[in-house]
Motif scaffolding. Structure first.
Motif, PDB file in Angstrom:
ATOM      1  N   ALA A  21       0.849  -1.193   0.000  1.00 41.88           N
ATOM      2  CA  ALA A  21       0.000   0.000   0.000  1.00 41.88           C
ATOM      3  C   ALA A  21       0.889   1.249   0.000  1.00 41.88           C
ATOM      4  N   ALA A  22       0.517   2.237  -0.817  1.00 40.61           N
ATOM      5  CA  ALA A  22       1.326   3.461  -0.933  1.00 40.61           C
ATOM      6  C   ALA A  22       1.465   4.164   0.418  1.00 40.61           C
ATOM      7  N   GLU A  23       0.432   4.106   1.265  1.00 45.07           N
ATOM      8  CA  GLU A  23       0.512   4.718   2.602  1.00 45.07           C
ATOM      9  C   GLU A  23       1.674   4.121   3.397  1.00 45.07           C
ATOM     10  N   LEU A  24       1.829   2.801   3.290  1.00 47.28           N
ATOM     11  CA  LEU A  24       2.906   2.133   4.031  1.00 47.28           C
ATOM     12  C   LEU A  24       4.271   2.577   3.518  1.00 47.28           C
ATOM     13  N   ILE A  25       4.368   2.716   2.212  1.00 48.58           N
ATOM     14  CA  ILE A  25       5.648   3.117   1.615  1.00 48.58           C
ATOM     15  C   ILE A  25       6.016   4.537   2.056  1.00 48.58           C
ATOM     16  N   GLY A  26       5.033   5.430   2.061  1.00 50.83           N
ATOM     17  CA  GLY A  26       5.286   6.795   2.506  1.00 50.83           C
ATOM     18  C   GLY A  26       5.665   6.855   3.980  1.00 50.83           C
ATOM     19  N   PHE A  27       4.950   6.100   4.801  1.00 49.07           N
ATOM     20  CA  PHE A  27       5.231   6.101   6.240  1.00 49.07           C
ATOM     21  C   PHE A  27       6.639   5.560   6.497  1.00 49.07           C
ATOM     22  N   ARG A  28       6.940   4.429   5.849  1.00 48.94           N
ATOM     23  CA  ARG A  28       8.258   3.822   6.046  1.00 48.94           C
ATOM     24  C   ARG A  28       9.384   4.734   5.557  1.00 48.94           C
ATOM     25  N   ALA A  29       9.156   5.394   4.429  1.00 48.78           N
ATOM     26  CA  ALA A  29      10.208   6.268   3.869  1.00 48.78           C
ATOM     27  C   ALA A  29      10.592   7.341   4.883  1.00 48.78           C
ATOM     28  N   LEU A  30       9.599   7.929   5.522  1.00 51.20           N
ATOM     29  CA  LEU A  30       9.900   8.974   6.493  1.00 51.20           C
ATOM     30  C   LEU A  30      10.591   8.393   7.732  1.00 51.20           C
ATOM     31  N   CYS A  31      10.111   7.246   8.192  1.00 52.42           N
ATOM     32  CA  CYS A  31      10.710   6.635   9.398  1.00 52.42           C
ATOM     33  C   CYS A  31      12.181   6.297   9.191  1.00 52.42           C
TER      34      CYS A  31
END
Lengths: 314, 314
Positions: free
Chosen positions: B60-70
């Motif tokens: 899911a794109a949301e997961l990719i965005g969240f992980r990228a920031l973390c």
């Protein structure tokens, strides 16, 4: 050769360019550490260069590195800032040490020419892709935005337009070297190659503009598109005297070609003469208007949708 | 849909997360403008996430965005810093508005949880690739480096190792949602998914460590590889009591799995008890030694070349 060996090779080529007076800690730790000079603000931008979109993948790596730094710091100049530091993320298909060393030499050459430090980076395996996070310093409150252009102010550009785009038509686009292009003078037929690979930000002009201009942008997508951004942000329009646009060979390429990386700015009319005395490359090409839209000298609307758009077929 | 429409959609999802108290100008101009708080230094890092290397492209794109920031801000925590701001460059194969909006929602959710502003970015067409330029603030002179670990100091880690790597073996890796994983508790069998997609930097611990620890790193490539970097930078070795390593299921994954994004640090022995009283997730797993190399409790050398290396076959 491991990731860490490749990074060591990169840093070797980078040499002293990894640090500046404001660098407390350069590459090699989890983060680099910098200080922002007293009385200054930080301006920050990020740009990505994709192979065969933003540069020919087969060009010399030195040229790609030099160009990557120039186009990224063009945004810093457009804010009236001076170059401070960059971090660079490179994604590379394979462990090509020679390419990486060449790339780093190009980066180092550019950073030494405009005085920024390359304080960190990232290296990963994947399709060739370069992201540069470029940062500059501006005296507090003096940054030039796209907003601020007022009717009656002159529309100015900082040099001759259409040269970068002209390079793309040349057969020697992928066979030149950085050493060669940095010696090309404006009267050389190959000069467009220099403007394409080495569009060095005019930080001297940028510093002056931060004290006299009302708004600024850098020309990356073509004059009409980028001037359109200033007009939209400032809530004004513009009249452009097409005869006054300083252009190389083709007016079309000057208006919509992109890849110029020159400054375009709004200047109170009374400041023009003095600015041109110090910066003869500056040309006034029209004026901002209360009426929105960009028009030619005869009042006809110019199509400003012709600039480069990554997600639009041209 | 044009590049500018896509950027507008991104900014709509980002909402208030594009600004913070230190943001003078957010997205939309050539650069964003920020101020560094008085008495502070800036820490800066850049990370690239390549599709199917650093995240499953079909997640899911949301997961990719969240992980990228973390994962990018994990480096800021490793310097003892607090999250300040990010710029994000996204390269995307096609004009997928739904994906970009999801990505931006994930980014916004992460940035709101750890208090950073996403002040700018870049969007280009090309193979899926995300670069995050992450920045933090540290009180002047207080940044934690990899250098500074001294013999006799304890080797500590900030949580349970091996969870992120364990997620990669799960069949539901690409079928979960951000909402689901953020509610997973440590006793849930699916908890490794949370640690993989949402390895939220422990900024509270980082702030404390900047006053008591001697050196720190974040664990991205596996304990042995990353502890090896601290040892090398500090000119010391380490003894690791393997029985003390807090690990999920597999000790191997804890030592060499990577994807933990927890803090690993050097702590004077006398500070351990008080730190653990406030941060019970902290575990001491050994101590730094004058003799170089990383050894187990019996003195046998542990192979620290097993961590993740982008340019080495595993």
């Amino acid at each position: 050769m491991s990731e860490f060996d490749l990074i060591a090779a990169l840093l070797e080529e980078l040499g002293d360019e990894a640090r500046s007076a404001d660098t407390i800690l350069g590459p090699g730790d989890d983060c680099a550490i910098t200080r922002v000079p007293d009385g200054h603000e930080l301006v920050s931008s990020i740009d990505t260069l994709v192979a065969d979109v933003h540069f020919p993948a087969t060009a010399a790596a030195e040229l790609i590195g030099f160009r990557a730094l120039c186009v990224s710091f063009s945004d810093v100049a457009a804010m009236g800032g001076r170059a401070a530091f960059a971090t660079i993320a490179v994604t590379l298909p394979d462990e090509n040490e020679a390419w990486l060393r060449g790339f780093a030499r190009g980066v180092a050459r550019a950073s030494s020419r405009f005085g920024c430090a390359v304080i960190g980076g990232n290296l990963a395996r994947g399709p060739l892709n370069i992201s540069v996070s470029a940062h500059g310093y501006v005296p507090a409150g003096k940054a030039l935005r796209r907003t601020g252009a007022a009717p009656g102010e002159r529309v100015c550009v900082g040099g001759i337009l259409g040269l970068g785009a002209a390079a793309l038509d040349r057969e020697d686009l992928t066979s030149v070297s950085l050493g060669t292009i940095l010696e090309l003078e404006a009267n050389d037929a190959r000069y467009p190659l220099r403007r394409y690979y080495a569009p060095e930000p005019d930080f001297a002009l940028a510093a002056r503009l931060s004290t006299v201009a009302s708004a600024a942008i850098d020309l990356s997508d073509g004059l009409l598109a980028d001037l359109g951004h200033v007009c939209e942000a400032s809530g004004v329009g513009a009249r452009v005297d097409l005869d006054e646009v300083p252009c190389h060979a083709s007016l079309d390429r000057a208006l919509a070609g992109g890849d110029d990386y020159l400054l375009c700015f709004a200047l109170p009319a009374e400041s023009l003469e003095r600015l041109r005395a110090d910066f003869p490359s500056v040309t006034a090409i029209g004026e901002f208007t209360a009426e929105t839209g960009i028009r030619d000298g005869g009042g006809a609307l110019l199509d400003n949708a012709a600039g480069f758009d990554h997600f639009q077929d041209r």
